[in-house]
Design a protein around this motif. Structure first.
Motif, mmCIF file in Angstrom:
data_model
loop_
_atom_site.group_PDB
_atom_site.id
_atom_site.type_symbol
_atom_site.label_atom_id
_atom_site.label_comp_id
_atom_site.label_asym_id
_atom_site.label_seq_id
_atom_site.Cartn_x
_atom_site.Cartn_y
_atom_site.Cartn_z
ATOM 1 N N LEU A 59 9.253 9.457 -6.271
ATOM 2 C CA LEU A 59 7.949 9.183 -5.662
ATOM 3 C C LEU A 59 7.783 9.863 -4.305
ATOM 4 N N ALA A 63 4.617 11.933 -3.257
ATOM 5 C CA ALA A 63 3.739 11.387 -2.226
ATOM 6 C C ALA A 63 3.513 12.401 -1.105
ATOM 7 N N ILE A 233 0.278 10.714 -11.269
ATOM 8 C CA ILE A 233 0.717 10.998 -9.895
ATOM 9 C C ILE A 233 1.160 12.455 -9.773
ATOM 10 N N SER A 309 2.613 -1.579 -8.592
ATOM 11 C CA SER A 309 3.128 -0.850 -7.429
ATOM 12 C C SER A 309 2.976 0.658 -7.611
ATOM 13 N N LEU A 310 3.190 1.154 -8.824
ATOM 14 C CA LEU A 310 3.030 2.590 -9.065
ATOM 15 C C LEU A 310 1.571 3.018 -8.909
ATOM 16 N N VAL A 313 0.649 3.359 -5.154
ATOM 17 C CA VAL A 313 1.195 4.470 -4.357
ATOM 18 C C VAL A 313 0.107 5.483 -4.000
ATOM 19 N N THR A 316 -2.620 3.848 -1.787
ATOM 20 C CA THR A 316 -2.227 3.624 -0.389
ATOM 21 C C THR A 316 -2.382 4.900 0.427
ATOM 22 N N LEU A 334 6.896 4.258 0.725
ATOM 23 C CA LEU A 334 6.020 4.047 -0.428
ATOM 24 C C LEU A 334 6.783 3.426 -1.597
ATOM 25 N N ALA A 335 8.082 3.701 -1.667
ATOM 26 C CA ALA A 335 8.892 3.153 -2.764
ATOM 27 C C ALA A 335 9.186 1.674 -2.597
ATOM 28 N N ILE A 337 6.815 -0.575 -1.980
ATOM 29 C CA ILE A 337 5.621 -1.344 -2.336
ATOM 30 C C ILE A 337 5.944 -2.459 -3.340
#
Length: 453
Positions: A59, A63, A233, A309-310, A313, A316, A334-335, A337
């Protein structure tokens, strides 16, 4: 302190087997059984850390690419929880937090104001972080220590109150989660969930992972959900086809592997939990059930937690770009969350829709809190000789820089005497309420046993 610091520095994969084995022996388990339980817990933590590391490693770069593509130019850098934990332990409160935390837990157990035996001493850093913030805001180490103690009392009570739901909805019998970051979102979640109950139409929306799986078949399974979210993502990050597919399958694998690693950890904890219940029932009266307090990492495997949560990401990152007043560039944390969502599951009963709404609010408010606390966070880092990232004027983190309880303590305790008094009344009031609840439940259980006899 030297012994305690040495054990903590070994990391959870070594520290937890040692602690579990020692507690097992104290509670009357045979050496072989206690040792096997401890080593099994260690294997579980190794597995969890590997998979969570895989999640962060996948992630994180995605991100970063999304941030670059959005052209964000935010001045407060999210340095992540490892840096926040190191800064917290390096503070004056952090130097004392382990013995203080152990004393608080023992006193609460003896006074029947908690049912949790918190063996996760590594996570005492959350309380140290709050104490360090308060010390920085007030200039008083005494206020910092008081803040850390009151923060721990509140979190211990929250852990007790949510433990039955953790067992029912996440499948962790005999376990509570006295986690300073995860538990801090429970009060707000209760309020928002109650508001959702009062909104016509919204209060009828029921979406859980089982419903998704029944409605969409194989496409509702965590493996497929994680893969699809990972692909989305990857596309948003501008990856090529190979990168998109690798990210998709990796995140799908994470959603499958985390619950399996948590199950391995539980395999080791169940014998110790059983021994604790037997030990308490033989030697103490009116104690009720005793929970083993662990890191909330053991509970992030719930499909709702991971799926929401994914989704949060990329949201957010977009929030950071458009939210008025935000100056934090979310990245390293971020991981984590999922850790902000773990203890929402008993409140929302696994409802994906409600968990997403509350999680969205948590992230929006959390970014503003992290922005507000950034000057203090940065000063703490400077005092701890932390090396600032290149180009950063200030730093923060989602965990614990976006912690609503840490913010509340910091701002209230900046008001001499009044703030301390308010927080002390809240913490002691919660402890007294918890004591009455524990004694009442134990009497009820004892009465039921007598009726059966």
């Amino acid at each position: 302190m030297g012994i305690l610091n040495y054990i903590v520095d070994l990391g959870p994969q070594v520290m937890m087997p040692i602690i579990i084995t020692i507690f097992g022996l104290i509670l009357g388990a045979k050496f072989g059984k206690a040792l096997r339980a401890g080593l099994t817990v260690g294997v579980g933590f190794i597995g969890l850390n590997l998979v969570i590391g895989l999640l962060g490693g996948s992630l994180g770069p995605a991100a970063q690419e999304m941030v670059t593509r959005l052209g964000l130019n935010l001045t407060v850098i999210d340095v992540g929880w490892p840096a926040a934990a190191a800064i917290a332990f390096a503070s004056r409160v952090g130097a004392l937090i382990i013995p203080i935390g152990l004393v608080v837990n023992i006193v609460m157990l003896l006074t029947n104001t908690t049912q949790t035996l918190d063996i996760d001493i590594w996570d005492f850093w959350h309380f140290a972080f709050t104490g360090a913030l308060v010390t920085g805001a007030t200039g008083s180490i005494m206020y910092g220590i008081i803040a850390a103690v009151l923060n721990m009392i509140i979190i211990m009570v929250i852990a007790d109150l949510t433990a039955p739901g953790i067992e029912k909805y996440i499948g962790l019998p005999g376990i509570s989660l006295p986690h300073g970051f995860s538990g801090a979102f429970v009060p707000g979640a209760l309020v928002v969930n109650k508001i959702l109950d009062l909104i016509p139409g919204i209060n009828k929306i029921e979406i859980d992972t089982e419903t998704l799986q029944k409605r969409f078949g194989v496409f509702g399974e965590p493996l497929i959900i994680g893969t699809v979210i990972g692909i989305v993502i990857g596309i948003a990050a501008g990856y090529n086809l190979k990168g998109i597919l690798v990210l998709g399958i990796t995140l799908g694998g994470v959603l499958v592997l985390i619950p399996k690693m948590a199950a391995m950890l539980m395999e080791g904890l169940i014998p110790i939990s059983d021994s604790a219940q037997e030990f308490v029932s033989k030697r103490f009266k009116n104690r009720g059930k005793i929970y083993i307090g662990l890191d909330s990492a053991v509970g992030i495997g719930h499909p709702t937690t991971l799926s929401v949560s994914l989704v949060l990401v990329p949201i957010t990152i977009i929030l950071a770009a458009i939210l008025p007043g935000n100056r934090v560039l979310p990245f390293a944390d971020l991981a984590v969350i999922p850790f902000s969502l773990v203890m929402l599951i008993p409140i929302t009963k696994g409802n994906v829709f409600r968990t997403f709404i509350i999680g969205f609010i948590n992230m929006a408010v959390g970014l503003l809190i992290a922005t507000n606390l950034a000057p203090l966070h940065t000063q703490m880092a400077i005092d701890a000789n932390f090396t600032m990232p290149p180009g950063a004027t200030m730093i923060s983190s989602i965990c614990d820089g976006a912690n609503p309880l840490s913010w509340l303590f910091t701002r209230l305790m900046s008001i001499p005497f009044i703030g301390v008094s308010i927080l002390a009344v809240i913490a002691i009031g919660m402890a007294v309420y918890n004591r009455q609840r524990i004694i009442k439940e134990n009497r009820k259980d004892a009465s039921a046993e007598n009726t059966e006899e």
